[in-house]
Design a protein around this motif. Structure first.
Motif, short mmCIF file in Angstrom:
data_model
loop_
_atom_site.label_atom_id
_atom_site.label_comp_id
_atom_site.label_asym_id
_atom_site.label_seq_id
_atom_site.Cartn_x
_atom_site.Cartn_y
_atom_site.Cartn_z
N ARG A 27 -4.94 26.34 52.93
CA ARG A 27 -6.34 26.30 53.63
C ARG A 27 -6.76 27.36 54.52
NH1 ARG A 27 -10.39 22.36 54.95
NH2 ARG A 27 -10.23 21.47 53.11
N MET A 28 -7.30 28.22 54.29
CA MET A 28 -7.97 28.58 55.93
C MET A 28 -8.90 29.71 55.57
SD MET A 28 -4.81 32.06 54.75
CE MET A 28 -2.60 31.46 54.22
N GLY A 29 -8.93 29.39 56.89
CA GLY A 29 -11.22 29.94 56.64
C GLY A 29 -12.16 29.03 56.80
N GLY A 30 -11.53 27.88 57.01
CA GLY A 30 -12.40 26.83 56.16
C GLY A 30 -11.96 26.77 54.24
N ARG A 31 -11.79 26.59 53.96
CA ARG A 31 -12.25 27.14 52.54
C ARG A 31 -10.68 27.00 52.06
NH1 ARG A 31 -14.93 32.19 49.53
NH2 ARG A 31 -14.97 30.41 48.24
N ASP A 32 -10.37 26.23 50.63
CA ASP A 32 -9.30 26.03 49.87
C ASP A 32 -9.03 26.61 48.90
OD1 ASP A 32 -9.08 23.35 51.65
OD2 ASP A 32 -10.08 22.00 51.14
N TYR A 33 -7.44 26.47 48.93
CA TYR A 33 -7.62 26.91 47.15
C TYR A 33 -6.24 26.68 46.53
CZ TYR A 33 -10.22 31.32 49.11
OH TYR A 33 -11.26 31.78 50.52
N ARG A 34 -6.54 26.62 45.32
CA ARG A 34 -5.33 26.14 44.44
C ARG A 34 -4.35 27.73 43.94
NH1 ARG A 34 -5.94 24.53 39.60
NH2 ARG A 34 -7.59 26.31 39.16
N LEU A 35 -2.88 27.14 44.29
CA LEU A 35 -2.08 28.43 44.28
C LEU A 35 -2.31 29.31 43.50
CD1 LEU A 35 1.46 27.34 45.91
CD2 LEU A 35 -0.17 28.71 46.93
N GLY A 36 -2.37 28.97 41.97
CA GLY A 36 -3.29 29.14 40.91
C GLY A 36 -4.33 30.24 40.32
N ASP A 37 -5.29 29.42 41.49
CA ASP A 37 -6.31 30.68 41.73
C ASP A 37 -5.91 31.84 42.68
OD1 ASP A 37 -7.84 28.52 40.43
OD2 ASP A 37 -8.59 28.04 42.94
N LEU A 38 -5.19 32.49 42.76
CA LEU A 38 -4.45 33.12 43.81
C LEU A 38 -3.76 34.04 42.72
CD1 LEU A 38 -3.20 31.09 47.34
CD2 LEU A 38 -5.74 32.18 46.46
N ALA A 39 -4.36 35.31 42.46
CA ALA A 39 -4.16 35.82 41.34
C ALA A 39 -3.20 37.16 41.94
CB ALA A 39 -4.94 36.87 40.44
N GLN A 40 -3.02 37.52 43.61
CA GLN A 40 -2.39 37.88 43.96
C GLN A 40 -2.44 37.80 45.47
OE1 GLN A 40 -3.75 42.11 43.51
NE2 GLN A 40 -2.06 43.44 44.62
N VAL A 41 -1.66 38.76 45.99
CA VAL A 41 -1.48 37.47 47.81
C VAL A 41 -1.22 39.16 48.43
CG1 VAL A 41 -0.76 36.86 49.84
CG2 VAL A 41 -1.09 35.79 47.65
N TRP A 42 -1.71 39.93 49.43
CA TRP A 42 -1.10 40.72 49.81
C TRP A 42 -1.52 40.84 51.82
CZ3 TRP A 42 -4.94 41.82 47.37
CH2 TRP A 42 -6.67 41.80 47.17
N HIS A 43 -0.84 41.59 52.43
CA HIS A 43 -1.35 41.83 53.73
C HIS A 43 -1.31 43.47 54.16
CE1 HIS A 43 2.86 44.00 55.72
NE2 HIS A 43 3.08 43.11 53.74
N ARG A 44 -2.33 43.41 55.14
CA ARG A 44 -2.85 44.56 55.49
C ARG A 44 -2.92 44.74 57.25
NH1 ARG A 44 -8.45 45.38 52.93
NH2 ARG A 44 -6.86 45.71 51.28
N ARG A 45 -2.86 45.68 57.89
CA ARG A 45 -2.71 46.53 59.23
C ARG A 45 -3.84 46.60 59.08
NH1 ARG A 45 1.78 49.34 63.02
NH2 ARG A 45 -0.15 49.57 64.58
#
Length: 160
Positions: free
Chosen positions: A18-36
């Motif tokens: 749960r981030m930014g007021g939205r819920d995501y299942r881990l299976g929904d996250l196809a790719q995760v990355w960070h950016r500066r």
């Protein structure tokens, strides 16, 4: 269910995020990355103001001593000016300790916007944006652990 991170607006568990007021299942996250992201100039200006507040009394004290040595005044006036300059410079020491603590905290907060992104249903979604480096690191590591421990097909967080 394992909780990896819990904050006022962020929750990372073994089942979802749960981030930014939205819920995501881990299976929904196809790719995760960070950016500066962009630099937060307000943080940089605040840090500069703190350094200026530390240096100003020392400079004023040095000017007082310099004036005492340069002008042709009586011995008493020279001693008073030089002593006042030294006292002003020394008075800056306790203030400098407090202000340096604030400078340290400003570096912890960072001066860049840090973002966590994910690909959800083929679209890139901004999950989190903050300038707090410590909080960002805690959340991103928690998300990495959650994704790594997820039994669904692997798609570990990547840096871009």
């Amino acid at each position: 269910m394992t909780t990896y991170y819990r904050g006022p607006d962020v929750l990372v568990t073994s089942t979802g995020v749960r981030m930014g007021g939205r819920d995501y299942r881990l299976g929904d996250l196809a790719q995760v990355w960070h950016r500066r992201g962009r630099r937060a100039w307000g943080n940089v200006a605040g840090r500069g103001a703190l350094v200026l507040a530390i240096i100003t009394p020392v400079v004023i004290g040095a000017i007082g001593v310099l004036i005492a040595l340069v002008i042709d005044a009586s011995t008493t006036t020279t001693i008073v000016l030089a002593g006042g300059g030294v006292l002003i410079g020394l008075a800056a020491l306790p203030l400098a300790d407090v202000l340096l603590e604030f400078v340290d905290r400003s570096y912890d907060r960072g001066s860049h916007r840090l973002e966590i992104w994910a690909r959800v249903d083929g679209a890139d979604v901004l999950l989190l944006a903050t300038t707090d480096k410590r909080r960002f690191g805690q959340i991103y590591r928690a998300l990495q652990r959650a994704v790594d421990d997820d039994p669904t097909p692997s798609r570990a967080p990547e840096a871009r």
